[in-house]
Enzyme design. Structure first.
Site, short mmCIF file in Angstrom:
data_model
loop_
_atom_site.label_atom_id
_atom_site.label_comp_id
_atom_site.label_asym_id
_atom_site.label_seq_id
_atom_site.Cartn_x
_atom_site.Cartn_y
_atom_site.Cartn_z
N GLU A 1 0.89 -1.18 0.00
CA GLU A 1 0.00 0.00 0.00
C GLU A 1 0.91 1.21 0.00
OE1 GLU A 1 -3.10 -0.32 -0.29
OE2 GLU A 1 -3.41 -2.40 0.32
N CYS B 1 -3.60 8.47 3.80
CA CYS B 1 -3.31 7.91 2.48
C CYS B 1 -4.47 8.15 1.53
CB CYS B 1 -3.04 6.41 2.61
SG CYS B 1 -4.35 5.54 3.48
P1 NAP Z 1 8.09 5.17 4.66
O1 NAP Z 1 9.18 6.11 4.98
O2 NAP Z 1 8.10 4.47 3.36
O3 NAP Z 1 8.06 4.11 5.86
C1 NAP Z 1 7.10 3.09 5.92
C2 NAP Z 1 7.59 1.99 6.81
O4 NAP Z 1 8.69 1.33 6.19
C3 NAP Z 1 8.10 2.47 8.17
O5 NAP Z 1 7.74 1.55 9.16
C4 NAP Z 1 9.61 2.47 7.97
O6 NAP Z 1 10.33 2.35 9.16
C5 NAP Z 1 9.77 1.24 7.12
N1 NAP Z 1 11.04 1.16 6.40
C6 NAP Z 1 11.95 2.13 6.18
N2 NAP Z 1 12.99 1.63 5.47
C7 NAP Z 1 12.74 0.33 5.27
C8 NAP Z 1 13.43 -0.72 4.61
N3 NAP Z 1 14.61 -0.53 4.02
N4 NAP Z 1 12.87 -1.94 4.56
C9 NAP Z 1 11.67 -2.16 5.15
N5 NAP Z 1 10.96 -1.20 5.79
C10 NAP Z 1 11.49 0.03 5.85
O7 NAP Z 1 6.67 5.89 4.74
P2 NAP Z 1 6.11 6.83 5.87
O8 NAP Z 1 6.85 8.12 5.81
O9 NAP Z 1 6.05 6.11 7.18
O10 NAP Z 1 4.60 7.02 5.39
C11 NAP Z 1 4.23 7.96 4.41
C12 NAP Z 1 3.89 7.33 3.11
O11 NAP Z 1 3.04 6.21 3.32
C13 NAP Z 1 3.13 8.26 2.21
O12 NAP Z 1 3.73 8.22 0.95
C14 NAP Z 1 1.72 7.67 2.15
O13 NAP Z 1 1.10 7.85 0.92
C15 NAP Z 1 1.96 6.23 2.39
N6 NAP Z 1 0.78 5.62 3.02
C16 NAP Z 1 0.02 4.78 2.26
C17 NAP Z 1 -1.09 4.16 2.82
C18 NAP Z 1 -1.94 3.21 2.02
O14 NAP Z 1 -2.79 2.54 2.61
N7 NAP Z 1 -1.75 3.11 0.73
C19 NAP Z 1 -1.43 4.41 4.14
C20 NAP Z 1 -0.64 5.28 4.87
C21 NAP Z 1 0.47 5.89 4.30
P3 NAP Z 1 10.90 3.64 9.92
O15 NAP Z 1 9.74 4.49 10.28
O16 NAP Z 1 11.61 3.03 11.08
O17 NAP Z 1 11.84 4.32 8.96
#
Ligand code: NAP
Length: 509
Positions: free
Chosen positions: A255, A294
């Protein structure tokens, strides 16, 4: 300063090293740290597989549902304390309730659903069918829980709901969970898990929590495990391409970002019920959770003839919004959740300013902390406003895009976003709506149709409902979650069993 703990192998454990800082989004002060350094995540995966899996698989759907019901109740019983904990991430009371009640409601929905699945431990998929001429030789498809662990990686924006909605589906399916929240706001997630642990309701090994960076967790996934990821598309690419995920053909659900669109039909009269439904739902989406949903609208498609009226009505609503300390009564918008989100939104607003006209920006925004200035843009360049169709600014920001009013043009402009989670269409004209909705369906997981008949009955496009699928193609990640029983299939193996009808009846009944 507290070092947040992880819950692994049914125990609270703390990582070593300095860890990552969690900031109070309102003041900018560091309030806690989280580290996974030194934690044995391989053992955690094995604990899930060897302890949690067998325990859950031995339980019937009704028994698993009873656990979910208690998880939901415990969240509700601790609601006030959880609302206080969520303040760290900058949420107002209303936004905290949205997250916490969403978590509780989703668990409760899946608990209710378990009753319809009955006292079974696996499910039949349809009926037995004859595959050859013989009446004895039949085949039956069944769904069984996979013997692995569900690794849930969540975004920062819904620390309670994001974790609970994935856990509800996985646990009901009979698959244990290792959940990893977004670090920036994981304080609330830790508090929720603490409430469950203290209430002694989790079956042994059923749910483990990794607090802090991902560490080497993904190195330990195997062929029966699955990964459900929510977050940005760049991280999604790393997860999908992770060597252990690829080597084991590990099932992955993504997602990711979404340039959600809202479309006003040319038939809608200014001041009508459908008009106000459109304006009010836009205003909610722009302000709720400081635009960090999101499903929040990013692109607002308006026929040229109605654009000035839309700008005027939206500005009037947005001028009433109070931006400030989320702990103060009357505040509608707090800060974004972390300094890195603040940097990202500020940079996004700067890029949008070069691509479109700024028509409104909030004033009187507090200094310090992670506050940003909610902003509304307008572009009359439609398909040629490339930045708007390509980049998600994850905050209280959206762009109005004008177009001539015909259905096919707006469908192709919305599709320029490359696939989204949800799109909303506001119109009382059946033919026009049908062309737009069916034209956009292949590009979206959900379409919200606003019209005068439902103007006062809808939760709006921004609320994810557990009985409807959540996810979208292309840019949105290509995943699908929730949707009632549909969501459980991700965690199951579908197996066709062929053989003698009498014998099959005996083992599958
Ligand atoms: P993110 O930076 O991509 O992080 C998402 C998750 O991935 C966090 O738990 C992060 O951990 C983890 N992560 C980071 N590096 C990783 C790696 N190398 N391998 C595996 N996992 C890793 O996103 P975010 O800033 O938390 O969220 C914002 C984004 O999420 C926005 O773009 C939004 O559109 C999207 N979003 C989508 C939905 C949906 O349902 N489609 C819902 C909510 C949000 P850390 O926090 O420890 O870095």
């Amino acid at each position: 300063m507290s070092q947040l703990h992880s819950y692994l192998q049914d125990q609270w454990v703390t990582g070593t090293g300095a860890g990552r800082a969690l900031v109070d989004a309102t003041t900018g002060d560091t309030v806690a740290t989280a580290s996974t350094e030194g934690l044995d995540l391989k053992m955690a995966m094995e604990h899930g597989r060897n302890v949690g899996g067998p325990v859950l698989r031995a339980m019937t759907f009704a028994e698993r549902g009873a656990v979910l019901k208690r998880m939901s109740e415990v969240i509700h019983e601790n609601r006030e304390a959880l609302i206080v904990a969520s303040r760290q991430g900058g949420t107002t009371r209303g936004d905290a309730k949205f997250d916490i009640d969403g978590a509780s409601a989703t668990l409760s929905y899946y608990a209710y659903l378990s009753r319809s699945l009955g006292d079974r431990t696996f499910l039949l998929d349809g009926k037995a069918e004859n595959v050859l001429r013989s009446a004895r030789f039949v085949a039956q498809h069944i769904f069984v829980p996979r013997h692995g662990v569900a690794v849930h990686i969540n975004a920062f924006n819904f620390p309670a709901w994001g974790m609970a909605e994935k856990a509800a589906v996985s646990l009901l399916a009979g698959v244990p969970v290792v959940t990893k929240p977004g670090t920036a706001t994981c304080l609330l997630t830790v508090k929720v898990v603490e409430c469950w642990v203290n209430a002694v309701i989790l079956p042994e090994g059923a749910l483990q929590l990794v607090t802090g960076s991902i560490g080497d967790l993904l190195d330990h996934v195997g062929p029966q495990d699955c990964v459900a990821f929510t977050g940005g598309s760049k991280t999604a690419k790393v997860v999908r391409g992770h060597h252990a995920v690829v080597a084991n053909n590990c099932r992955v659900n993504i997602e990711a970002d979404s340039l959600n669109a809202s479309i006003l039909g040319p038939d809608v009269e200014v001041g009508s019920d459908t008009w106000w439904m459109f304006i009010n739902q836009l205003s909610t989406d722009l302000t709720q959770k400081c635009g960090q949903k999101c499903t929040a609208v990013r692109r607002i498609f308006v026929p040229e003839s109605l654009a000035d009226a839309v700008v005027e009505a939206l500005i009037e609503k947005l001028n009433d919004v109070v931006i400030g300390n989320p702990g103060d009564k009357g505040t509608n918008i707090g800060p974004v959740s972390s300094p890195s989100q603040q940097r990202s939104v500020v940079a996004g607003i700067a890029s949008l300013s070069a691509a479109a006209d700024l028509v409104w920006q909030a004033e009187n925004v507090p200094e310090g902390g992670c506050f940003v200035r909610p902003s509304l843009f307008r572009s009359d360049k439609g398909a040629h406003t490339e930045y708007v169709h390509e980049h998600e600014v994850f905050g209280p920001v959206a762009t109005i895009l004008t177009w001539a009013g015909n259905a096919s043009e707006v469908v192709s402009m919305v599709a320029q976003g490359g696939g989204g989670l949800v799109c909303s269409v506001y119109s009382d004209k059946r033919k026009w709506s049908s062309e737009v909705i069916l034209g956009l369906a292949p590009w979206h997981g959900r379409i919200h149709w606003g019209s005068k008949k439902v103007h006062d009955q809808s939760p709006g496009p921004g609320t994810v409902l557990p009985n409807l699928v959540h996810g979208g193609p292309g840019k949105a990640g290509g995943g699908e979650e929730l949707g009632g029983v549909r969501g459980l299939q991700f965690y199951w193996q579908r197996t066709a069993i062929q053989g003698d009808c009498g014998l099959l009846d005996k083992i599958l009944d």
